[in-house]
Design a protein around this motif. Structure first.
Motif, short mmCIF file in Angstrom:
data_model
loop_
_atom_site.label_atom_id
_atom_site.label_comp_id
_atom_site.label_asym_id
_atom_site.label_seq_id
_atom_site.Cartn_x
_atom_site.Cartn_y
_atom_site.Cartn_z
N HIS A 10 -5.54 -1.89 -15.44
CA HIS A 10 -5.76 -0.66 -14.65
C HIS A 10 -4.41 -0.02 -14.35
CE1 HIS A 10 -10.14 -1.12 -13.47
NE2 HIS A 10 -9.88 -2.21 -14.17
N ASP A 12 -8.32 1.66 -1.44
CA ASP A 12 -9.31 2.49 -2.14
C ASP A 12 -9.33 2.15 -3.62
OD1 ASP A 12 -9.94 3.88 0.20
OD2 ASP A 12 -8.44 5.44 -0.19
N ARG A 13 -8.14 2.01 -4.20
CA ARG A 13 -8.06 1.76 -5.64
C ARG A 13 -8.58 0.38 -6.01
NH1 ARG A 13 -2.52 1.81 -6.73
NH2 ARG A 13 -1.87 2.37 -4.62
N HIS A 60 -12.45 0.39 -5.65
CA HIS A 60 -13.05 1.13 -6.76
C HIS A 60 -13.05 0.30 -8.04
CE1 HIS A 60 -13.06 4.10 -10.10
NE2 HIS A 60 -13.90 4.75 -9.33
N GLN A 68 -6.56 3.83 -12.53
CA GLN A 68 -6.86 3.57 -11.13
C GLN A 68 -7.37 4.86 -10.47
OE1 GLN A 68 -3.44 1.76 -9.20
NE2 GLN A 68 -2.95 0.60 -11.05
N SER A 69 -8.21 4.70 -9.47
CA SER A 69 -8.76 5.84 -8.75
C SER A 69 -7.70 6.41 -7.81
CB SER A 69 -9.98 5.42 -7.95
OG SER A 69 -9.60 4.57 -6.88
#
Length: 200
Positions: free
Chosen positions: A54, A79-80, A83, A72-73
């Motif tokens: 990622h 958060d990442r 996700h 990655q988000s």
């Protein structure tokens, strides 16, 4: 079901990777060291199962036919990670900052049956997280990149109703003194070669 292994890494762009090390060894050397760490982990991890890399931004420099890639988000690290973890459970997520982590430590993290298992790092964070369940609030309020990161994550996960355990501890390579620890590790294990090695 065998856990999938998620490796988080940054594209090797000067000024964006290993910034604390760069202050001591120079930006170019820091970038090369980051690339070496990521390649080392990509060499090691496939023996344990399916691996996904990622990245924060697209790059082909880490392409491997046996490793899938994803972006990655957006958001902070919690958060990442959430996700990436949530759709791939059970999963083990780790970064490339602990290239000397022993194989036995990785295997132990893959074998855990707790909702969340955190592998402590010496700086107060953690070098890996294994998850069998997730919760949207499992990283709420975590003070990232501080000596409180591990404790905050344990507290957030428990507050979210997840069971939490601690896995084997190891060290991250973030600052110049950590390079001496790698050299000591290699010497103690009878190795004097470059950092492309296998864990023990």
């Amino acid at each position: 079901m065998r856990p999938v292994i998620l490796l988080f890494a940054k594209a090797p762009e000067p000024g964006r990777v290993k910034t604390r090390l760069a202050a001591a060894i120079g930006t170019r050397a820091a970038v090369e060291l980051h690339k070496l760490f990521v390649h080392t982990m990509l060499d090691r991890l496939p023996r344990f199962g399916e691996v996904e890399l990622h990245l924060d931004t697209p790059t082909d420099i880490f392409f491997r036919e046996n490793v899938s890639q994803a972006l990655q988000s957006p958001g902070h690290l919690g958060d990442r990670m959430l996700h990436a973890l949530a759709p791939r459970l059970p999963a083990l997520l780790l970064g490339s900052d602990s290239p000397t982590v022993p194989d036995a430590h990785i295997a132990a993290m893959l074998a855990t049956n707790t909702d969340v298992t955190l592998a402590p790092a010496d700086d107060g964070g953690y070098w890996a997280i294994a998850a069998r369940r997730t919760h949207p609030a499992m990283f709420a309020g975590v003070r990232w990149s501080t000596e409180h990161t591990l404790a905050d994550t344990v507290a957030a996960c428990e507050a979210a109703g997840l069971t939490v355990a601690l896995g084997p501890a190891w060290f991250d390579v973030d600052e110049a003194p950590d390079l001496a620890r790698i050299a000591e590790f290699l010497a103690q294990n009878g190795r004097t070669e470059h950092l492309l090695f296998h864990g023990t």
